[in-house]
Scaffold this motif. Structure first.
Motif, PDB file in Angstrom:
ATOM      1  N   TYR A  54       0.865  -1.180   0.000  1.00 26.37           N
ATOM      2  CA  TYR A  54       0.000   0.000   0.000  1.00 26.37           C
ATOM      3  C   TYR A  54       0.900   1.228   0.000  1.00 26.37           C
ATOM      4  CZ  TYR A  54      -3.555  -3.323   1.498  1.00 26.37           C
ATOM      5  OH  TYR A  54      -4.406  -4.389   1.579  1.00 26.37           O
ATOM      6  N   VAL A  56       1.133   5.783  -0.454  1.00 24.29           N
ATOM      7  CA  VAL A  56       0.538   7.109  -0.570  1.00 24.29           C
ATOM      8  C   VAL A  56       1.519   8.029  -1.291  1.00 24.29           C
ATOM      9  CG1 VAL A  56      -0.988   6.922   1.433  1.00 24.29           C
ATOM     10  CG2 VAL A  56       1.350   7.772   1.736  1.00 24.29           C
ATOM     11  N   GLN A  71      -4.441   6.703   2.917  1.00 20.44           N
ATOM     12  CA  GLN A  71      -5.080   5.393   2.845  1.00 20.44           C
ATOM     13  C   GLN A  71      -5.578   5.017   4.223  1.00 20.44           C
ATOM     14  OE1 GLN A  71      -4.793   2.412   0.484  1.00 20.44           O
ATOM     15  NE2 GLN A  71      -3.157   3.019  -0.908  1.00 20.44           N
ATOM     16  N   ILE A  73      -6.481   1.486   5.878  1.00 21.95           N
ATOM     17  CA  ILE A  73      -6.272   0.080   5.580  1.00 21.95           C
ATOM     18  C   ILE A  73      -6.807  -0.765   6.737  1.00 21.95           C
ATOM     19  CG2 ILE A  73      -4.531  -1.669   5.050  1.00 21.95           C
ATOM     20  CD1 ILE A  73      -2.751   0.972   4.360  1.00 21.95           C
TER      21      ILE A  73
END
Length: 165
Positions: A54, A56, A71, A73
């Motif tokens: 993940y 950003v 994000q 998560i």
């Protein structure tokens, strides 16, 4: 139990990403988080690991397609809130990011930008800045973090570049 690898501010130094992935290849990492200033680094990471990555967008990220600015998560019974951190005022940055994360029911807040590694706890919320493995500004020689979530608690370990060379 979940283990989360966290990296930030790699700025295109792919050899440092290779070093981190090689050093953690035999660890049970469930996901990687890249907290910005990635260029194409997070996509490179995803191509070289079997776990989700993940990411950003940081203040230096202009590669298309752009990563999201933040994000949220899910992880077991809580959330991780991640942003680069450059859009929040320097004054009280950590407290403000924790406030934003807690408003989204996140108990782990991750940001980069400063190239300084560190952790801060406020109640049951943990803030982590992994520092920079490539361009540290804190005389650490380069760092990344591994956070473990076990039985409702977060624990952080910083890994120093000189220890994995």
């Amino acid at each position: 139990m979940k283990r989360i690898g966290i990296i930030s501010d790699t700025h295109g130094y792919l050899e440092d990403i290779d070093l981190v992935l090689a050093a953690t290849a035999h660890e049970d990492i469930d996901m990687w988080l890249h907290a910005g200033d990635v260029g194409d680094d997070a996509r490179y990471m995803q191509e070289h690991t079997d776990v989700p990555v993940y990411a950003v967008r940081g203040n230096n990220d202009r590669m298309q397609p752009l990563e999201p600015r933040e994000q949220l998560i899910p992880i077991e019974d809580t959330y991780i809130y991640m942003t680069h951190g450059h859009e929040v005022s320097y004054y009280n940055r950590i407290q403000e990011l924790i406030h934003i994360g807690r408003a989204m029911e996140a108990r782990l807040v991750v940001a980069g930008h400063s190239h300084h590694h560190g952790e801060y706890r406020q109640g049951d919320t943990l803030f982590v800045n992994p520092g920079s493995i490539a361009l540290p500004r804190d005389k650490s020689g380069g760092t990344f973090a591994i956070v473990t979530y076990d039985e409702g608690n977060f624990f952080v370990e910083f890994v120093y570049k000189q220890d994995i060379l």
